[in-house]
Design a protein around this motif. Structure first.
Motif, PDB file in Angstrom:
ATOM      1  N   ALA A  59       0.844  -1.209   0.000  1.00 51.89           N
ATOM      2  CA  ALA A  59       0.000   0.000   0.000  1.00 51.89           C
ATOM      3  C   ALA A  59       0.872   1.249   0.000  1.00 51.89           C
ATOM      4  O   ALA A  59       0.595   2.216  -0.729  1.00 51.89           O
ATOM      5  CB  ALA A  59      -0.935  -0.006   1.205  1.00 51.89           C
ATOM      6  N   TYR A  60       1.925   1.248   0.816  1.00 48.21           N
ATOM      7  CA  TYR A  60       2.824   2.407   0.852  1.00 48.21           C
ATOM      8  C   TYR A  60       3.588   2.556  -0.467  1.00 48.21           C
ATOM      9  O   TYR A  60       3.791   3.671  -0.953  1.00 48.21           O
ATOM     10  CB  TYR A  60       3.799   2.294   2.025  1.00 48.21           C
ATOM     11  N   ASP A  61       3.996   1.438  -1.062  1.00 46.60           N
ATOM     12  CA  ASP A  61       4.682   1.490  -2.353  1.00 46.60           C
ATOM     13  C   ASP A  61       3.763   2.087  -3.422  1.00 46.60           C
ATOM     14  O   ASP A  61       4.191   2.922  -4.219  1.00 46.60           O
ATOM     15  CB  ASP A  61       5.149   0.099  -2.788  1.00 46.60           C
ATOM     16  N   GLU A  87       0.637  12.893   1.250  1.00 47.89           N
ATOM     17  CA  GLU A  87       0.322  14.315   1.423  1.00 47.89           C
ATOM     18  C   GLU A  87      -1.121  14.561   1.862  1.00 47.89           C
ATOM     19  O   GLU A  87      -1.379  15.504   2.612  1.00 47.89           O
ATOM     20  CB  GLU A  87       0.613  15.094   0.129  1.00 47.89           C
ATOM     21  N   ASP A  88      -2.074  13.733   1.418  1.00 50.06           N
ATOM     22  CA  ASP A  88      -3.475  13.985   1.777  1.00 50.06           C
ATOM     23  C   ASP A  88      -3.740  13.799   3.270  1.00 50.06           C
ATOM     24  O   ASP A  88      -4.754  14.263   3.786  1.00 50.06           O
ATOM     25  CB  ASP A  88      -4.441  13.162   0.935  1.00 50.06           C
ATOM     26  N   ASN A  98      -7.252   6.361   7.823  1.00 51.66           N
ATOM     27  CA  ASN A  98      -7.026   5.108   7.092  1.00 51.66           C
ATOM     28  C   ASN A  98      -5.550   4.722   7.080  1.00 51.66           C
ATOM     29  O   ASN A  98      -5.205   3.559   7.322  1.00 51.66           O
ATOM     30  CB  ASN A  98      -7.563   5.210   5.668  1.00 51.66           C
ATOM     31  N   TRP A  99      -4.676   5.677   6.794  1.00 51.38           N
ATOM     32  CA  TRP A  99      -3.246   5.381   6.765  1.00 51.38           C
ATOM     33  C   TRP A  99      -2.725   5.090   8.165  1.00 51.38           C
ATOM     34  O   TRP A  99      -1.904   4.187   8.365  1.00 51.38           O
ATOM     35  CB  TRP A  99      -2.474   6.523   6.113  1.00 51.38           C
ATOM     36  N   ALA A 100      -3.185   5.846   9.155  1.00 52.44           N
ATOM     37  CA  ALA A 100      -2.738   5.619  10.529  1.00 52.44           C
ATOM     38  C   ALA A 100      -3.127   4.228  11.009  1.00 52.44           C
ATOM     39  O   ALA A 100      -2.356   3.556  11.689  1.00 52.44           O
ATOM     40  CB  ALA A 100      -3.322   6.687  11.453  1.00 52.44           C
ATOM     41  N   LEU A 102      -3.337   1.600   9.219  1.00 56.33           N
ATOM     42  CA  LEU A 102      -2.351   0.655   8.656  1.00 56.33           C
ATOM     43  C   LEU A 102      -1.126   0.583   9.563  1.00 56.33           C
ATOM     44  O   LEU A 102      -0.573  -0.495   9.791  1.00 56.33           O
ATOM     45  CB  LEU A 102      -1.905   1.100   7.259  1.00 56.33           C
ATOM     46  N   GLY A 103      -0.710   1.742  10.070  1.00 56.58           N
ATOM     47  CA  GLY A 103       0.410   1.779  10.996  1.00 56.58           C
ATOM     48  C   GLY A 103       0.107   1.075  12.307  1.00 56.58           C
ATOM     49  O   GLY A 103       0.956   0.363  12.855  1.00 56.58           O
ATOM     50  N   VAL A 104      -1.109   1.241  12.806  1.00 59.83           N
ATOM     51  CA  VAL A 104      -1.519   0.565  14.040  1.00 59.83           C
ATOM     52  C   VAL A 104      -1.493  -0.946  13.832  1.00 59.83           C
ATOM     53  O   VAL A 104      -0.999  -1.698  14.673  1.00 59.83           O
ATOM     54  CB  VAL A 104      -2.912   1.035  14.495  1.00 59.83           C
ATOM     55  N   ALA A 105      -2.017  -1.396  12.694  1.00 61.38           N
ATOM     56  CA  ALA A 105      -2.026  -2.839  12.407  1.00 61.38           C
ATOM     57  C   ALA A 105      -0.597  -3.384  12.351  1.00 61.38           C
ATOM     58  O   ALA A 105      -0.318  -4.458  12.886  1.00 61.38           O
ATOM     59  CB  ALA A 105      -2.768  -3.117  11.100  1.00 61.38           C
ATOM     60  N   ALA A 106       0.311  -2.641  11.726  1.00 62.35           N
ATOM     61  CA  ALA A 106       1.717  -3.070  11.674  1.00 62.35           C
ATOM     62  C   ALA A 106       2.306  -3.092  13.082  1.00 62.35           C
ATOM     63  O   ALA A 106       3.080  -3.996  13.424  1.00 62.35           O
ATOM     64  CB  ALA A 106       2.524  -2.150  10.762  1.00 62.35           C
ATOM     65  N   GLY A 107       1.949  -2.114  13.897  1.00 63.46           N
ATOM     66  CA  GLY A 107       2.423  -2.084  15.277  1.00 63.46           C
ATOM     67  C   GLY A 107       1.941  -3.284  16.073  1.00 63.46           C
ATOM     68  O   GLY A 107       2.678  -3.849  16.882  1.00 63.46           O
ATOM     69  N   ARG A 108       0.726  -3.690  15.827  1.00 60.89           N
ATOM     70  CA  ARG A 108       0.179  -4.861  16.534  1.00 60.89           C
ATOM     71  C   ARG A 108       0.883  -6.147  16.089  1.00 60.89           C
ATOM     72  O   ARG A 108       1.034  -7.065  16.881  1.00 60.89           O
ATOM     73  CB  ARG A 108      -1.313  -4.980  16.289  1.00 60.89           C
ATOM     74  N   ARG A 109       1.292  -6.196  14.828  1.00 60.14           N
ATOM     75  CA  ARG A 109       1.962  -7.403  14.314  1.00 60.14           C
ATOM     76  C   ARG A 109       3.436  -7.472  14.695  1.00 60.14           C
ATOM     77  O   ARG A 109       4.049  -8.537  14.632  1.00 60.14           O
ATOM     78  CB  ARG A 109       1.845  -7.465  12.790  1.00 60.14           C
TER      79      ARG A 109
END
Length: 119
Positions: A59-61, A87-88, A98-100, A102-109
């Protein structure tokens, strides 16, 4: 540079329905947590970086979000599992959320590093 408290407040407002955002100062910036899960870094320059991992990298790519890099004391460049926020995120609360998340999910994993006990 001063910590961008307005950006931290903006992130907290966007995630208010998901939990409590807290922060800890770090090297001129801050690490952000949602209910104790690290999910982002706010740089001393006002930049926002979300935690990433192999599952969220695509998603980030696709959004062309750069990896977080820093120069080590020996002159080599290292990267961390964080990606620059699109930027949005700076003017669209729903995109930020929505983007944050994704970061939370990565943090949980993320594997939690435990201190070794002295025996």
């Amino acid at each position: 540079m001063a910590l961008d408290r307005g950006l931290i407040d903006w992130v907290a407002e966007a995630l208010a329905a998901d939990g409590s955002v807290t922060h800890r100062r770090m090297m001129g910036g801050a690490t952000l947590y949602l209910d104790g899960i690290i999910f982002a870094i706010v740089g001393g320059d006002g930049s926002l970086w979300f935690k990433s991992d192999a599952e969220s990298d695509a998603a980030y790519d696709a959004a062309d979000c750069a990896r977080f890099t820093h120069e080590r004391g020996d002159g080599t460049v290292a990267s961390m599992n964080y990606r620059r926020a699109p930027e949005d995120c700076y003017d669209d609360g729903e995109a930020l959320r929505n983007w944050a998340l994704l970061g939370v999910a990565a943090g949980r994993r993320a594997r939690v590093k435990r201190k070794k006990k002295n025996v």
